[in-house]
Write a protein that holds these residues in place. Structure first.
Motif, mmCIF file in Angstrom:
data_model
loop_
_atom_site.group_PDB
_atom_site.id
_atom_site.type_symbol
_atom_site.label_atom_id
_atom_site.label_comp_id
_atom_site.label_asym_id
_atom_site.label_seq_id
_atom_site.Cartn_x
_atom_site.Cartn_y
_atom_site.Cartn_z
ATOM 1 N N GLN A 52 0.828 -1.201 0.000
ATOM 2 C CA GLN A 52 0.000 0.000 0.000
ATOM 3 C C GLN A 52 0.865 1.253 0.000
ATOM 4 O O GLN A 52 0.538 2.229 -0.666
ATOM 5 N N ILE A 53 1.952 1.177 0.725
ATOM 6 C CA ILE A 53 2.860 2.328 0.721
ATOM 7 C C ILE A 53 3.514 2.452 -0.637
ATOM 8 O O ILE A 53 3.563 3.532 -1.235
ATOM 9 N N LEU A 54 3.982 1.296 -1.147
ATOM 10 C CA LEU A 54 4.694 1.281 -2.419
ATOM 11 C C LEU A 54 3.838 1.870 -3.541
ATOM 12 O O LEU A 54 4.293 2.677 -4.338
ATOM 13 N N PHE A 55 2.602 1.426 -3.594
ATOM 14 C CA PHE A 55 1.736 1.897 -4.686
ATOM 15 C C PHE A 55 0.880 3.083 -4.266
ATOM 16 O O PHE A 55 0.038 3.534 -5.033
ATOM 17 N N ASP A 56 1.046 3.507 -3.039
ATOM 18 C CA ASP A 56 0.323 4.658 -2.519
ATOM 19 C C ASP A 56 -1.179 4.537 -2.752
ATOM 20 O O ASP A 56 -1.820 5.433 -3.277
ATOM 21 N N SER A 57 -1.718 3.357 -2.384
ATOM 22 C CA SER A 57 -3.165 3.215 -2.538
ATOM 23 C C SER A 57 -3.712 2.474 -1.330
ATOM 24 O O SER A 57 -3.277 1.362 -1.027
ATOM 25 N N PRO A 58 -4.624 3.099 -0.614
ATOM 26 C CA PRO A 58 -5.183 2.440 0.567
ATOM 27 C C PRO A 58 -6.200 1.356 0.212
ATOM 28 O O PRO A 58 -6.473 0.470 1.017
ATOM 29 N N GLY A 59 -6.726 1.403 -1.004
ATOM 30 C CA GLY A 59 -7.777 0.440 -1.382
ATOM 31 C C GLY A 59 -7.180 -0.887 -1.813
ATOM 32 O O GLY A 59 -6.110 -0.946 -2.408
ATOM 33 N N LEU A 60 -7.933 -1.971 -1.506
ATOM 34 C CA LEU A 60 -7.477 -3.299 -1.892
ATOM 35 C C LEU A 60 -7.979 -3.626 -3.293
ATOM 36 O O LEU A 60 -9.032 -3.147 -3.720
ATOM 37 N N PHE A 61 -7.206 -4.474 -3.985
ATOM 38 C CA PHE A 61 -7.616 -4.963 -5.292
ATOM 39 C C PHE A 61 -8.754 -5.967 -5.112
ATOM 40 O O PHE A 61 -9.765 -5.935 -5.791
ATOM 41 N N ARG A 62 -8.578 -6.889 -4.169
ATOM 42 C CA ARG A 62 -9.645 -7.803 -3.784
ATOM 43 C C ARG A 62 -9.284 -8.486 -2.490
ATOM 44 O O ARG A 62 -8.178 -8.333 -1.980
ATOM 45 N N VAL A 63 -10.235 -9.225 -1.948
ATOM 46 C CA VAL A 63 -9.993 -9.965 -0.708
ATOM 47 C C VAL A 63 -10.326 -11.425 -0.972
ATOM 48 O O VAL A 63 -11.400 -11.734 -1.495
ATOM 49 N N LEU A 64 -9.374 -12.299 -0.669
ATOM 50 C CA LEU A 64 -9.647 -13.731 -0.782
ATOM 51 C C LEU A 64 -10.134 -14.230 0.561
ATOM 52 O O LEU A 64 -9.528 -13.945 1.594
ATOM 53 N N VAL A 65 -11.243 -14.963 0.564
ATOM 54 C CA VAL A 65 -11.837 -15.453 1.801
ATOM 55 C C VAL A 65 -12.012 -16.958 1.671
ATOM 56 O O VAL A 65 -12.391 -17.449 0.606
ATOM 57 N N GLU A 66 -11.712 -17.675 2.723
ATOM 58 C CA GLU A 66 -11.943 -19.114 2.689
ATOM 59 C C GLU A 66 -13.031 -19.455 3.698
ATOM 60 O O GLU A 66 -12.932 -19.112 4.873
ATOM 61 N N ALA A 67 -14.094 -20.122 3.205
ATOM 62 C CA ALA A 67 -15.153 -20.550 4.114
ATOM 63 C C ALA A 67 -14.697 -21.797 4.841
ATOM 64 O O ALA A 67 -13.846 -22.540 4.360
ATOM 65 N N LYS A 68 -15.301 -22.023 6.033
ATOM 66 C CA LYS A 68 -14.844 -23.166 6.828
ATOM 67 C C LYS A 68 -15.115 -24.490 6.128
ATOM 68 O O LYS A 68 -14.304 -25.387 6.151
ATOM 69 N N ARG A 69 -16.300 -24.603 5.530
ATOM 70 C CA ARG A 69 -16.642 -25.837 4.814
ATOM 71 C C ARG A 69 -17.364 -25.436 3.533
ATOM 72 O O ARG A 69 -17.876 -24.323 3.416
#
Ligand code: ATP
Ligand code: MG
Lengths: 401, 224
Positions: free
Chosen positions: A213-230
């Motif tokens: 985020q510092i390197l690219f100076d952007s606080p926003g995420l490109f995406r979030v990967l989430v893993e469900a339990k099952r």
């Protein structure tokens, strides 16, 4: 007439014309083997793509900022641009009991430099959970450490290709790279997995999300990967994620959620349809073979007028003549189907040898469809000539030679 | 046995009607030996075809063994032909792909007889006709006389009550022709009704009863 005698007579009649019989067998077997081959290729492509997607992770959910669906209603009154997804947003998802892991992701590209050797590479900023979520394996060293995701520690993990290009045969672990305007120490090398769908993991540099985020100076995420339990909790986990982000975004539902199983289902559907289409194309050649059978049998009926007339005169009822000729058609199509089956399976075997990484296999339904359609067309196209034979007037048929 | 009453057979050729047979009345008893002669086109084959149940008359009644056979279905007619009628044709009509023995066995196949029984019966019949050495020959490896003997074996194999022969010697030389007629007459002596259509006066004269057809009518019916 006994069945065996019927078959014997039919076999005898077919055997009397070698060239003709051979041509028909070739026609049918080409049709059958092309159906088998095309379904094998289509189905294998489907299974290949699905396994590639499955390899991306298990019970994976991807969250993107912004809503991709167009609701068709009037544009929202307040704020056209969606809010950024932040690292805090991502980490707050862990509050859900249905979610086991979360990896925020930022991407960008930047020059990477080691002792004067420089390359522009894709950089991914993420957290330690990325390793488990994406089933990454390390060739050397470790993945990103499990620290506060807001902490921009100066470490990095590189792909196999980058390692080769920057370090060659030299030692890479513990060396310092310059990525953009920041320095980072190489703590791990990702094991090469070959090309996978999406990012080429051999050709990236992974750094902590805060550093990126510092390197690219952007606080926003490109995406979030989430893993469900099952896998059964994927739906609930998606709902939880939507609700949590909505609460954090002052009631605004401004994210898009894609689940891995829905992607897989979509591709499964597309590629299955494609496979059926290929099978259909193969079937056209079977129809051509069917017409070939019909022609040959019409000629055969014309040439065997005498024989048919004789059989009728000495007491064969119409239905026996019908059966006799349908048996001939059936013999043609069954033996052609068997031959085609051998050809098709042989051809897939050869492809398997030539391209060992591509998992070609003939689906059972492809075999059943190919042989079934061959036999059905054979009989269908045999009915007309057989009827013609059965309806022959014995007096006219016996008149002259 | 065969009782024809007022049989006519008309053929439509374009818009003219050909009266192939007109008002035929004929009674043929079991074991009779009958020859049918007459000029070409007089209706001999047409009459034979009607007796053989291969053709249906336009008018008239036909009783075969006291049974009305007019209006029976294909299936029933085929069964009667199979079990009661033997055919001998001018052109033999053997199936050239099959051996002599297989040709003889075809009626048995049609009747659904098991193979073993079939083989025994075919061998016995062919032997009694002097064809024991020829069982595995194909028709084109046989002489004309042998072919017609094979055809007679085939006509005989079901033990029919009547044998219909349409110019059985038409394609044979005189000597073999006589031999074939001798064979047929032997069968007649055993009680089979024999009806022979022929152009050969000498052969025609050998029958105990001689019909003469002209323009589809019986103009002579001589018995001795
Ligand atoms: N299928 C048919 N269609 C039209 N006319 C026919 C048909 N069959 C026979 N005829 C006619 O009926 C008449 C009798 O024919 P048929 O074959 O019975 O004569 P035939 O006495 O057997 O003659 P041949 O000695 O030449 O064999 C002939 O005029 C013939 O043209
Ligand atoms: Mg005639």
């Amino acid at each position: 007439m006994r069945y065996i005698d019927n078959l014997n007579l039919a076999f005898n009649a077919i055997g009397a014309h070698h060239v003709r019989t051979l041509l028909i067998l070739i026609g049918i077997s080409i049709g059958v083997s092309s159906v088998i081959l095309l379904t094998a290729l289509g189905d294998s492509a489907r299974r290949y793509v699905i396994s590639e997607f499955a390899a991306l992770g298990t019970n994976l959910i991807v969250i993107l900022p912004g809503r991709s669906e167009t609701t068709g209603g009037p544009p929202p009154l307040m704020g056209e641009t969606p809010r950024d997804l932040t690292v805090d947003d991502a980490m707050s998802l862990l509050r859900s009991y249905n979610i086991s892991r979360v990896a925020p992701i930022t991407v960008g590209s930047t020059p990477v430099n080691y002792q004067g050797r420089e390359r522009v590479v894709d950089v991914i900023g993420t957290t330690a959970d990325m390793k488990e979520i994406r089933h990454l394996e390390m060739a050397q060293g470790d993945f990103l450490p499990r620290t506060d995701p807001r902490e921009a520690s100066p470490v990095c993990v590189v792909g196999e290709k980058i390692r080769k290009e920057l370090f060659g045969p030299e030692k890479s672990l513990g060396e310092w790279l310059r990525t953009g305007n920041r320095r980072c120490r190489v703590i791990g090398i990702i094991k090469s997995t070959g090309v996978s769908i999406g990012v080429d993991l051999d050709d990236i540099v992974i750094i902590p999300v805060a550093s990126a985020q510092i390197l690219f100076d952007s606080p926003g995420l490109f995406r979030v990967l989430v893993e469900a339990k099952r896998s059964s909790l994927i739906g609930a986990a998606s709902e939880d994620a939507r609700q949590i982000i909505k609460d954090r975004h002052e009631g605004e539902d401004d994210i898009t959620i894609i689940t891995q199983d829905s992607i897989i289902a979509t591709f499964d559907k597309i590629l299955s349809t494609l496979t059926y289409g290929l099978a259909g194309i193969g079937t056209i050649s079977l129809a051509v073979a069917g017409i070939l059978i019909m022609n040959v049998m019409l000629v055969s009926v014309a040439q065997r007028r005498n024989e048919i007339g004789l059989l009728k005169a000495i007491g064969a009822p119409k239905h026996e003549i019908l059966k006799l000729f349908i048996s001939e058609a059936l013999l043609f199509s069954v033996s052609g189907a068997l031959l085609g089956l051998l050809l098709g399976l042989g051809a897939t075997e050869i492809i398997k040898r030539l391209y060992p990484t591509f998992p070609v296999a003939v689906p059972a339904w492809g075999i059943i469809a190919a042989c079934g359609i061959a036999i059905i067309t054979g009989v269908l196209f045999g009915v007309l000539p057989a009827k013609r034979a059965a309806e022959l007037d014995p007096i006219l048929a016996l008149e002259k030679h | 046995m065969i009782l024809l009453n007022g049989i006519s057979r008309d053929f439509l050729l374009g818009d003219t009607t050909v009266h192939a047979l007109s008002d035929i009345n004929l009674e043929i008893g079991q074991g009779d030996y009958l020859s049918i002669m007459g000029p070409s086109g007089s209706g001999k084959s047409t009459l034979l075809n009607i007796i053989a149940l291969l053709d249906r008359p336009s008018k008239g009644s036909y009783l075969l063994n006291q049974k009305n056979v007019i209006g029976l279905h294909d299936e029933e007619l085929a069964k009667i032909r199979r079990e009661n009628i033997g055919f001998v044709f001018q052109f033999f009509h053997l199936i050239h792909r099959l051996t002599a023995a297989e040709n003889v066995g075809i009626p048995l196949i049609l009747s659904g007889m098991p193979p073993q029984e079939r083989r025994e019966r075919v061998e016995a019949v062919m032997e009694s006709f002097g064809l024991a050495e020829r069982t595995h020959h194909k028709p084109d490896q046989l002489s004309g006389g042998e072919r017609q003997r094979v055809a007679i074996c085939r006509a005989m194999i079901m033990h029919p009550t009547v044998i219909l022969a349409d110019e059985p010697t038409g394609n044979l030389d005189q000597v073999t022709g006589r031999q074939v007629i001798d064979l047929l007459e032997d069968l007649n002596k055993e009680g089979v009704t024999l009806i022979v259509v022929t152009h050969d006066v000498d052969i025609g004269k050998r029958a105990r009863r001689r019909l003469r057809l002209v323009d589809g009518r019986i103009v002579e019916d001589i018995r001795n």
